[in-house]
Design a protein around this motif. Sequence first.
Motif: not given
Lengths: 420, 480
Positions: A19-29
């Motif tokens: 749940p904590e992962a993101s790319l350029d501020g967009v979550p990638v859960p």
Amino acid sequence: MSLEALRGALGADAVQEHPEASLDGVPVPASVRPSDADALAEALRVLSQSDAAAIVRGAGSGLAFGNPPRRADVWLSTEHLSDVDVLDADEGVAHAQAGAPLAELRLRAASVGWDLPIEAPDEAATLGGALARAALGPRVHRFGPPRDHVLGLGVALASGERTRCGGRVVKNVTGYDLAKLHVGGCGTLGVIESAWLRLRPLPETSLLLSAWIDGADAGFRHAARIAELPAVRALALVDPHLAGRVDASGPESGQWLAVVELAGAEPEVKRAREGLGLAGAVEHGPELMARLRGVQCGPPPESGLRFRLVVQPARIVAAAVPLARAGAALLGYPGAGFLFAGFPLHAAADSNLVDSAWRAVREAARAGGGSALLESAPGWAKSAGDVFGEPCEATPLFRALKQQFDPRGTLNPGRFAGGL
Amino acid sequence: MSPDPQLTDALAAIVGRDACLWRPEELFVYECDGLTLHSATPAAVVLPRDAEEVSRVVKACRARGVPFVPRGAGTGLSGGAVALEGGVVIECSRMDAVLELCPEERWARVQPGVVNAHLSDVARPQQLYYAPDPSSQLACTIGGNVAENSGGPHTLKHGTTTNHVLALQLVLPDGDVMRLGSAAGWAPGYDLVGAVVGSEGTLGVVTEATVRLTPLPEAVETLLGIFPDVVTACRAVGAMIRGGLVPAALEIVDRRTIEAVEASVYAAGLPTDAGAVLIVELDGAREAVDQDVHRVKKLCAEDGAARVELARDEAERQRFWRARKGAFGAMGRLAPDLYVHDAVVPRTKLPEVIAEVCAIGDRHGLKLSNVFHAGDGNLHPNISFDRRDEDELARVVKAGEEILRTCVAAGGVITGEHGIGTEKQDYMGLLFDEADLDAMRRLRAAFDPDGVCNPGKIFPTTRFCRESDPKARGYERVPL
């Protein structure tokens, strides 16, 4: 999206949540790691039917490149598709899956007498990642862009269909050359699952040299002469800000570092060595090339902006000098017209600095008769505009292609030129 | 078929009366390209002078629901420039200006009607040339080369057209004019230049091309290897590829071709008792070329060459090449018609495939000869025949199909430089399944959703489904 459909189709082990992962501020859960090409296609079919969005990744070394995603449900990783299943030493071709690391592919090709003409600044990069973003390195001087070495591709479309284009032979005009769209297409029209590559013969001998040159003008003028020598495989100019990271022996104030790799027949390399005209040139081992690639990689995205300019080689100095004046740290591959311009960022989100960097870069690209893109930046800095630069007149065709190949916006939505 | 006067009036108003053809005797020459077996009469032919006229022609066609076909010099060998369905041919020969030559950056911006060899002539005083050199280079045009992604003898080292096109101006199928790519060699977004090159005129009409120019090499050496048979010559080619040699050209001419050449005006003094000759051209830095000359001689000797000659001067070099470049012309001595096939196999498969190709010709009782780009694995089995002999024509078609199937079975493809056109569209299924073809249709639809630009090409149709029956392929419409 519900991950159950993916788990049902691919097995529970292929899907992980984070749940904590993101790319350029967009979550990638979540992450999906298909075990083979069929599973990759199946994952795409499920994602597409669920109206979910996938961020396609190989080793993850190029993820800083691209606009912030419009939406993201999963990472779709090709890392388990890593077979190098054909290394045909008699023919000089190879077939590998997208997740094969470039470094491994290079070593294996070399073990049978062939050179891999595809590079990435980070050699941990996968073949698929390097092709998708049309990666290049110092040897672009001799080898040119990666598109020229791809004979055929296996591509999984957003719909889940597996397709092929091209073939394994070195000359082919059978049908449309779709590989050209996928190489550099950043995985927005399909996911590269495998590639046939044309290899090049390993040179009889090679020589890696560096020398210090006074100032940008003298450096680029001298580089233009060196670029004429057929034996040159790589040619780089590194500005005084960065030169110490490539060669710790200098520099004196204001000096640029020229790096030249000669490769070919022994007498040819010997003559080229004598004709370089580089005073005080020093020979190096391959670690210098690794450090040069490291400089091209640049600092982590959060600490600075890195632009890539492609200009006409005879005009490269007209692009480089104003950039240097604007405070950019510069690395150039002058024979091929590439410039990498770095601008450090302060801890605070300084949008004025981003704007002024873009202005300087656009002006430099115009002066060089080329164009520029923002290769790496923190997510907040990408809000200043499209990282691919100003919209070009072909944008309506880009949009039509995206609509044809990925109408639901499953693949890397928003990340490509024009926010496609 | 009488022309639609409204259409021809509209076209003449754009390009002028002298540049709009519609009388049957004027259209006759546009009924086919170099593939004379496939023909159709266009509704009209226009010869525009610039992109604006092309754009207006396209819009005029669109307004009347008439398809259109770009055409260069008509030297193509796959039927790509033939206007099916009564369309309008947009013939580009009047757009023949070299618009800009930039020796510092090594590119030229040209109109599509510039003849390939003319561009090198213009560039040579700057010590530059245009590298792709199809055998028809004295006639074929850059626009046609872009459409077909043309190759030639020197593509082994220097690449095909796609490796030399930096930017294009294209009149899209809706009549809009668009610039793609950049003289710098890269532009943001999808590589549309790469997609358009080789698209056989189905994605738009190229009205300008910016192409890369290549420095003349410091040294060029040409060798002629005399071999007892074509299979042995192929083995020598394999040894060179395996040994890491990348000659500029590696060309094989077989015995039947040598006999035809030596009996013709192209006679080059080749030994007519040779089973095959292998032309090897090396270019680059003097030291590297000298070193490779020794390697080539050694490999040829080891692989069964009776002898190897090194051209002593430019005149002798031209003599060697005359045997290769005059081959197609010399074939005219053997029969009234010539079917030039084009397929590619992995170089390692050349010996067995060439043996099988010859056996196919023999099985069908045909005069089959071979002159081909061996270094690329690009075969050109040439079948000399007489189309008035229906039985022979049927055997030519059948043998052609068997050759293609043999090449595909060996890991090859059905065309290396001639394109699919109307000639091979029904063989696309040998290589691609429906999903692959559908992906290609998606590209087509992005550029030409209504399918008005050079329709009826590349993709399989049901029209020619019985490919082994000449009449089913429309051959009866060919003028004798």
